[in-house]
Motif scaffolding. Sequence first.
Motif, mmCIF file in Angstrom:
data_model
loop_
_atom_site.group_PDB
_atom_site.id
_atom_site.type_symbol
_atom_site.label_atom_id
_atom_site.label_comp_id
_atom_site.label_asym_id
_atom_site.label_seq_id
_atom_site.Cartn_x
_atom_site.Cartn_y
_atom_site.Cartn_z
ATOM 1 N N LEU A 183 0.306 -1.192 -0.021
ATOM 2 C CA LEU A 183 -0.133 0.077 0.043
ATOM 3 C C LEU A 183 0.625 1.316 -0.195
ATOM 4 O O LEU A 183 0.999 2.445 -0.672
ATOM 5 N N ARG B 217 0.532 3.977 -3.074
ATOM 6 C CA ARG B 217 0.195 5.229 -3.077
ATOM 7 C C ARG B 217 0.736 6.006 -3.637
ATOM 8 O O ARG B 217 0.676 6.843 -4.055
ATOM 9 N N ARG B 218 2.525 5.567 -3.513
ATOM 10 C CA ARG B 218 3.355 6.829 -4.250
ATOM 11 C C ARG B 218 3.156 6.555 -5.751
ATOM 12 O O ARG B 218 3.681 7.739 -6.576
ATOM 13 N N GLY C 28 0.072 5.204 -8.261
ATOM 14 C CA GLY C 28 -1.171 5.019 -8.246
ATOM 15 C C GLY C 28 -1.313 3.842 -8.788
ATOM 16 O O GLY C 28 -1.794 3.969 -9.402
ATOM 17 N N CYS D 194 -6.890 -2.609 2.472
ATOM 18 C CA CYS D 194 -6.941 -2.317 1.132
ATOM 19 C C CYS D 194 -7.995 -1.063 0.714
ATOM 20 O O CYS D 194 -8.157 -0.153 0.098
ATOM 21 N N ASP E 34 -8.085 1.988 2.112
ATOM 22 C CA ASP E 34 -6.876 2.870 2.022
ATOM 23 C C ASP E 34 -7.878 4.018 0.543
ATOM 24 O O ASP E 34 -6.829 4.471 0.311
ATOM 25 N N ILE F 229 -7.142 2.121 -2.776
ATOM 26 C CA ILE F 229 -6.746 1.221 -3.710
ATOM 27 C C ILE F 229 -6.983 0.576 -4.051
ATOM 28 O O ILE F 229 -8.255 -0.407 -3.754
#
Length: 280
Positions: A24, A28-29, A31, A81, A84, A86
Motif C-alpha cells: 500500500l 500510494r506513491r 498510483g 486496501c 486506503d 486503493i
Amino acid sequence: MTYKTIVAVLSTAEDAGKVTDHALALARRTGGHIIGIHAEAPVVVTLIAPMEYPDPNAVLQLQDRAQQQSRAVEEAFRSRCERDDISYEWRLFTGSAGYASAGVIDSARSADIVLAAQFDPDIDGPAREDIEDLLYESGRPLYLVSNAQAGPAPIERVLVAWNGSRESTRAVFDALPFLTAAREVEIFAIDPPETALQSRDFCGAELAATLARHGVRATVSSGASEGRSVADALNHRATEIDAGLIVMGAYSHSRLRQRLFGGVTSALMRGARVPTLMSR
C-alpha cells in the motif's frame, strides 16, 4: 518507469498485514494497482488408522483450518486496501506447488514488482523454497519485507550491493523507482577486485554516473569483509547509513551451490535487517 502493477504474495494472516502495508505504501506513491495472492496448500494426511484409511473427521478439520487461514489472509488484505481506497484485486490458488503454482507465477510475471515476507524458520510463513521459486520463475524483482520491522517507513536512503555482475546490474535498474525517490543512494562494494580495467577505488563509479543521468544522487564506497560474511557486512553497512532498503542481485552463483553451501542471497533471505529488493 514506475510500479503500476504490484503483486503481494501472502502466506499467513500475520505476514499478510505487514506485506500488504508495504504494498500500500508503494501503491500510494505510484498510483499502482495491488493484486493480493494466497496459495492454499491442499491437505496432506499421514495418519495411522485402521485399514490404512485416515479419519474423515481429521481430514475435515485440517481442510477447515486451511480455509480459515485463507479467509483470515483475505480479510487482512481486503480491509487494508478498502481502508486506503486503493485499486486492488484478490486471487486465491489451491495446489501443492505453493508459490511455484502456475497461477502465482503467471500473476507475478505480469507484475512490475512482487512483494513477499522474508523467510523465517521460526514462524509459519513462507519457506526458503517458496522465495527461491519466486526469484527463479517469475523473472520479476522481488521485494522481501524484513521481519525486523513492524511496518513500512519512508525509504530515504538506499544501499546498493554492487559487484558488477549481471544480477546486480538487473537489480539496480529494477529498483530505479526507489532510487529516484530516495534522498541518498550508496553504491557499496565489498572486497572489490583490482583489475586491469578498473581500480578497486573506482568500483561502481560508472554506475553512479549512469544513475546521475536519471537524477539519482549516488555515492560510491567500498569496504573489506574483514572475516565477516558478505551478508553481515551488508547488514552492518545498512545500519551504519540508516538505509531503508538494500538492493542486490540474487544467485550470482548457482542455486544448487547456494542450497548446499549457503551464500549471500540465502543469508539475506533469512537475516536482512531492512527490506531487500532482489533480482536475478
